[in-house]
Design an enzyme around this catalytic site. Structure first.
Site, short mmCIF file in Angstrom:
data_model
loop_
_atom_site.label_atom_id
_atom_site.label_comp_id
_atom_site.label_asym_id
_atom_site.label_seq_id
_atom_site.Cartn_x
_atom_site.Cartn_y
_atom_site.Cartn_z
N THR A 631 0.83 -1.21 0.00
CA THR A 631 0.00 0.00 0.00
C THR A 631 0.87 1.25 0.00
O THR A 631 0.47 2.28 -0.54
CB THR A 631 -0.96 0.00 1.20
OG1 THR A 631 -0.22 -0.15 2.41
CG2 THR A 631 -1.98 -1.12 1.09
N VAL A 700 3.60 8.88 4.67
CA VAL A 700 3.90 8.45 3.31
C VAL A 700 2.97 9.08 2.27
O VAL A 700 3.38 9.37 1.15
CB VAL A 700 3.78 6.90 3.21
CG1 VAL A 700 3.79 6.43 1.77
CG2 VAL A 700 4.90 6.23 3.99
N GLU A 702 1.58 11.84 1.31
CA GLU A 702 1.77 13.06 0.52
C GLU A 702 3.18 13.21 -0.01
O GLU A 702 3.46 14.09 -0.82
CB GLU A 702 1.42 14.29 1.38
CG GLU A 702 -0.03 14.31 1.80
CD GLU A 702 -0.30 15.31 2.90
OE1 GLU A 702 -1.19 16.15 2.74
OE2 GLU A 702 0.38 15.25 3.94
#
Lengths: 743, 180
Positions: A631, A700, A702
């Site tokens: 992810t 993580v 942005e």
């Protein structure tokens, strides 16, 4: 109530995540909500059908500034199935934003921007409500508005609020004018970035249901609790009488943080009509009546010695916002800390314009600030005759260049070095405009990524049920970020349970309050609150087994300790439940916490048409522990593509005469499509950040967008020798500088 | 007035995922709204209602279409397949499984459209339809990433799972049949 809490006043040296016998954290784990999403079973906001639900369509102002003087609903009310044309002073004029429980600006008469909501038409079907909304006659008086920020730049004033101290309005040290005069090499550049729309695929939607004085709202919101609090204020209710549900959110990117006009309109209409009301925004309404990233005018002035060391770092930004609103685009955020240099100034000013609310959009500040700073660094490197990476490495600061604090972790140099190797930076084109493949000019560009990491308050309840299954409940959302999965992984690893034994429930304001999805802090805050809950559950399991917690190993549903091995389900009776919480502590102030990265881009630009294609991409990031590699890579790809769109195609165009958005749909506002995006190579470096939180992870979501557009712009320059300082880099801006077409 | 005439309900039968549904619908109801609001088959998504984003893609007699651009009353004789007709969460279609395995989505809102579009697109490929990339070689054994990107560009994904959607489709196309 909260049972245990983790407060970050000092580094959290020993993370239990490093001691899991069967770790899922850090691995590529498929989303646990994936099967529901790919089969259409996940229900989003508009997909609820309470008995008797009727449909509302927003009425909107046909003028950019002025006053509604009359609304004639006679014809509309005479149409079949039309139930009401509602104009209520409680309706919100401006969209909500992230901060606090105050109501957004309300009212339906004063017009501050084109397309603002001024009422709601309700009918027994969508088709009837939509047709009736076209038959409402609106009379208005128009007033002179400010629609052109660039033309009104002289009216810019400092922002009125520093957003909880997070957005520094003005900082200065040394003597920038003297440094500019003395610099051997000076780059003094003006840049413009346009307004942008978040354009989440799911339009904003709400279904409002009243039962015995209590309001339930199915809505598409990143922070259901902020939405609930603002909605409660608007409706004059205690928050305890309002429930907002957002278990699935079809993308947010900052555009679904505070309460939006459709939720308030649905709530008011449902109250008035005594039946549930569904209001779904059309795509055009999403563009015109929610929020936008504001446009910016930026001056970046960099000075350096002959050896390439920066003596001057100056970044001044003018942006635009509605009168009376506090948010501003903090474009200088990363400029404070990215490079060394003793003379520095970062400044922000705001022009008040009549355009819809300016709000946070994926990496507010860095997304547009690094776009310009990292292009200016490229220009400086060329003037100095230095490799762009070399210039950056030369100016790597040991501590925060403006504040007397260390970095909690900072691997920017490694990101550049490893990225250069992966990408093949050595073989790049070193002379702009000199690499050609037939009609295509080829170029490579590089840029740094940086995004601040913060810790905030969040709460999560973890329960080991009597049957041994684990339930995790929090108001936190999964807007595509992977929250369902990473919370399940943390619970599975810390409680020694197979992942399939963990259920995660999200997005319900009846559950413990979270920090919400925004600012890249959702995973670290909710994950740390869950960590605290699980650590307490481990202690209670150990106590129930009569062994010291330090001696306990939990794996595969079994507690083992010297001389003992017992199924966890036997130790919990009818169930054990613990609520964990996080509290920000001194670590937020004692350290600068930032995630870093380096982007490498190769483009080709058609020498005749100016068409730009992205050919190849590598990004290397360091963001602490990566909780789920699958992810996290997806989020990184998403951020990079956001940056590509910002560099090349995305521009929200307001008509300078009326403020009306000219390109208010996905046909004219160009987000990247499949054919625009090549394979994206992403690497995360091994990193742990004990200062940040018990997970040792940083944000993580942005990071990928930060600097990505600059890598594109620098590659376009490298390909063509044309530097475009007005984004997006469309072909019309390249054509005049392209080489003559061979005869 | 014309809008009153348009408002009178039309009786029609829609065949969706092999099931027949008798409906009485306002003639203005799109196929998309018929599926979502009247049959509560909400797997098909509304992203723009203007044929610009592809989130509403369904299969009509095996061909992919934007269901927002088509009226329900036009589809009485058709067989409509939606995401719910391909597989369920408990029993995924191999392409749905490939999307999960490759992480070909994030928020999930464009996903139904991407999957239905990919099924239709692969059918077009098998039948030899050309794309903007030019006439395909008739002997082309399997679709490649460039063709997938070109042919899937009507389906937007703001989360930008694009590279992984392409991987999922490529994986499915390569292993099609073997996994099924």
């Amino acid at each position: 109530m909260t049972d245990v809490s983790v407060k970050m006043d000092a580094p959290f040296e020993q993370s239990l995540l490093d001691r899991s016998p069967v770790p899922t954290i850090g691995k590529e784990i498929a989303r646990i909500d994936g099967p529901r999403k790919v089969s259409g079973a996940a229900r989003y906001a508009a997909e609820h059908f309470p008995d008797g639900v009727v449909h509302g369509v927003l009425l909107r102002a046909p003028v950019g500034c002025g006053r509604i003087t009359a609304v004639d609903a006679t014809a509309a009310l005479a149409m079949p199935g039309v139930l009401a044309v509602i104009r209520d002073e409680r309706m919100i004029r401006n969209a909500g934003d992230f901060g606090g429980d105050a109501a957004p600006v309300q009212g339906v008469d004063e017009v501050a921007y084109f397309g603002q909501p001024i009422g709601l038409v309700v009918a027994d079907s969508l088709e009837r409500a939509r047709a009736a909304s076209l038959c409402v006659r609106v009379s208005f008086e128009s007033a002179p508005g400010v629609f052109d920020m660039m033309a009104a730049r002289d009216s810019a004033l400092p922002p009125t609020d520093d957003i909880f101290g997070l957005f520094l309005i003005h900082t200065e040290q040394g003597d920038v004018e003297r440094a500019a005069g003395e610099a051997k090499f000076l780059v003094d550049t003006i840049w413009e970035t346009p307004s942008q729309n978040h354009a989440a695929m799911e339009p904003h939607a709400s279904v409002a249901i009243w039962q015995e004085g209590r309001l339930t709202l199915h809505g598409s919101y990143q922070s259901p609790v902020v939405t609930r609090d603002q909605l409660a204020t608007v409706m004059g209710l205690p928050p305890s009488q309002v429930r907002v549900l957002s278990p699935f959110v079809g993308g947010g990117f900052g555009g679904k943080l505070g309460v939006m006009p459709e939720a308030v309109a649905a709530a008011i209409a449902a109250q008035q009509l005594g039946r549930p009301v569904k209001v779904v925004m059309s795509r055009q309404q999403v563009f015109e009546t929610t929020g936008r990233r504001p446009m910016t005018h930026q001056r970046v002035r960099l000075g350096a010695n002959r050896d390439g060391r920066l003596t001057l770092v100056q970044h001044e930004t003018i942006t635009d916002q509605l009168e009376g609103e506090v948010f501003f685009e903090p474009a200088g955020l990363a400029t404070h800390l990215l490079y060394a240099g003793e003379n520095r100034m970062v400044d922000h000013k705001v022009v008040r314009t009549n355009k819809q609310l300016a709000v946070s959009m994926r990496a507010p500040g860095e997304a547009v600030g690094l776009l310009t700073l990292e292009c200016a660094m490229d220009e400086l490197a060329e003037r100095l005759g230095l490799d762009p990476i070399e210039l950056r490495l030369l100016n790597e600061p040991e501590t925060h260049p403006e504040m007397d604090v260390p970095f909690s972790s900072r691997a920017l140099v490694d990101c550049f070095r490893q990225g250069a190797a992966r990408f093949g930076w050595e073989t790049r084109n070193t002379r702009p405009g000199q690499m050609r493949d037939g009609d295509w000019l080829i170029g490579q560009g590089v840029a740094a990524a940086a995004r601040g990491n913060l810790f905030g308050p969040s709460r999560v309840r973890a329960t080991i049920q009597g049957d041994g299954r684990v339930l995790v409940e929090t108001e936190m959302t999964d807007i595509g970020t992977g929250t369902y999965t990473i919370l399940a992984q943390i619970a599975a690893d810390l409680l020694g349970m197979p992942l399939e034994q963990v259920e995660v429930r999200l997005g319900d304001t009846n559950d413990p309050r979270s920090a919400g999805s925004g600012g890249s802090w959702g995973a670290t805050t909710s994950g740390s609150a869950l960590y605290a809950a699980c650590a307490e559950l481990r202690a209670r399991l150990a106590a129930a087994a009569g062994v010291p917690v330090e001696a306990v190993t939990l794996a595969n549903g079994v507690l083992t300790a010297p001389g003992i091995s017992r199924p966890i389900s036997e130790l919990v009776g009818n169930g054990l439940s613990v609520e964990g919480a996080t509290e920000p502590g001194e670590s937020n102030q004692r350290f600068n916490q930032t995630s870093y990265g380096a982007h490498f881009c190769e483009v080709r630009v058609h020498a005749v048409t100016g068409e730009v294609r992205v050919l190849r991409w590598t990004s290397v990031f360091a963001a602490g522990r990566i909780l789920n590699l699958q992810t996290a890579i997806s989020q990184a790809i998403g951020g990079v593509v956001f940056g590509i769109g910002g560099a090349l195609t995305e521009e929200l165009v307001h008509d300078p005469r009326t403020g009306k958005i000219v390109n208010r749909d996905l046909g004219e506002y160009h987000v990247p499509a499949h054919a625009d995006i090549p394979a994206i190579d992403i690497q995360f470096l091994e990193e742990r950040d004990p200062v940040a939180n018990p997970l040792h992870a940083k944000g993580v979501g942005e990071l990928g967008v930060c600097g990505a557009g600059a890598a594109v712009a620098n590659a376009v320059y490298n390909a063509t020798g044309v530097r475009v300082r007005q984004f997006p880099i469309t072909l019309d801006k390249l054509l005049p500088g392209l080489p003559p077409v061979a005869g | 007035m014309s809008w009153i005439e348009a408002d009178s309900g039309a009786a029609l039968t829609l065949s969706v995922n092999g099931m027949r549904h008798d409906l009485k619908l306002d003639a203005r109801v799109t196929l998309l709204d018929a599926l979502r609001e009247h049959l509560q088959l909400t797997g098909t998504k509304k992203g723009c209602d203007h044929g610009q984003c592809g989130a509403c893609t369904v299969l009509v007699n095996g061909r992919r279409i934007n269901s927002c651009l088509s009226l329900a009353v036009m589809h009485q004789a058709d067989e409509i397949t939606t995401i719910e007709g391909l597989g369920t969460a408990e029993n995924l279609h191999p392409l749905q499984a490939a999307f999960v395995a490759k992480d070909g989505f994030q928020c999930g809102y464009c996903t139904s459209g991407q999957i239905c579009s990919a099924i239709g697109m692969l059918g077009e490929w098998r039948e030899g339809w050309p794309s903007h990339l030019g006439d395909r070689a008739d002997a082309a054994p399997a679709i490649d990433a460039a063709e997938i990107r070109e042919r899937m560009s009507g389906n937007l994904c703001r989360c930008a799972a694009y590279p992984r959607i392409v991987e999922a489709i490529e994986h499915y196309a390569t292993h099609e049949g073997a996994d099924a």
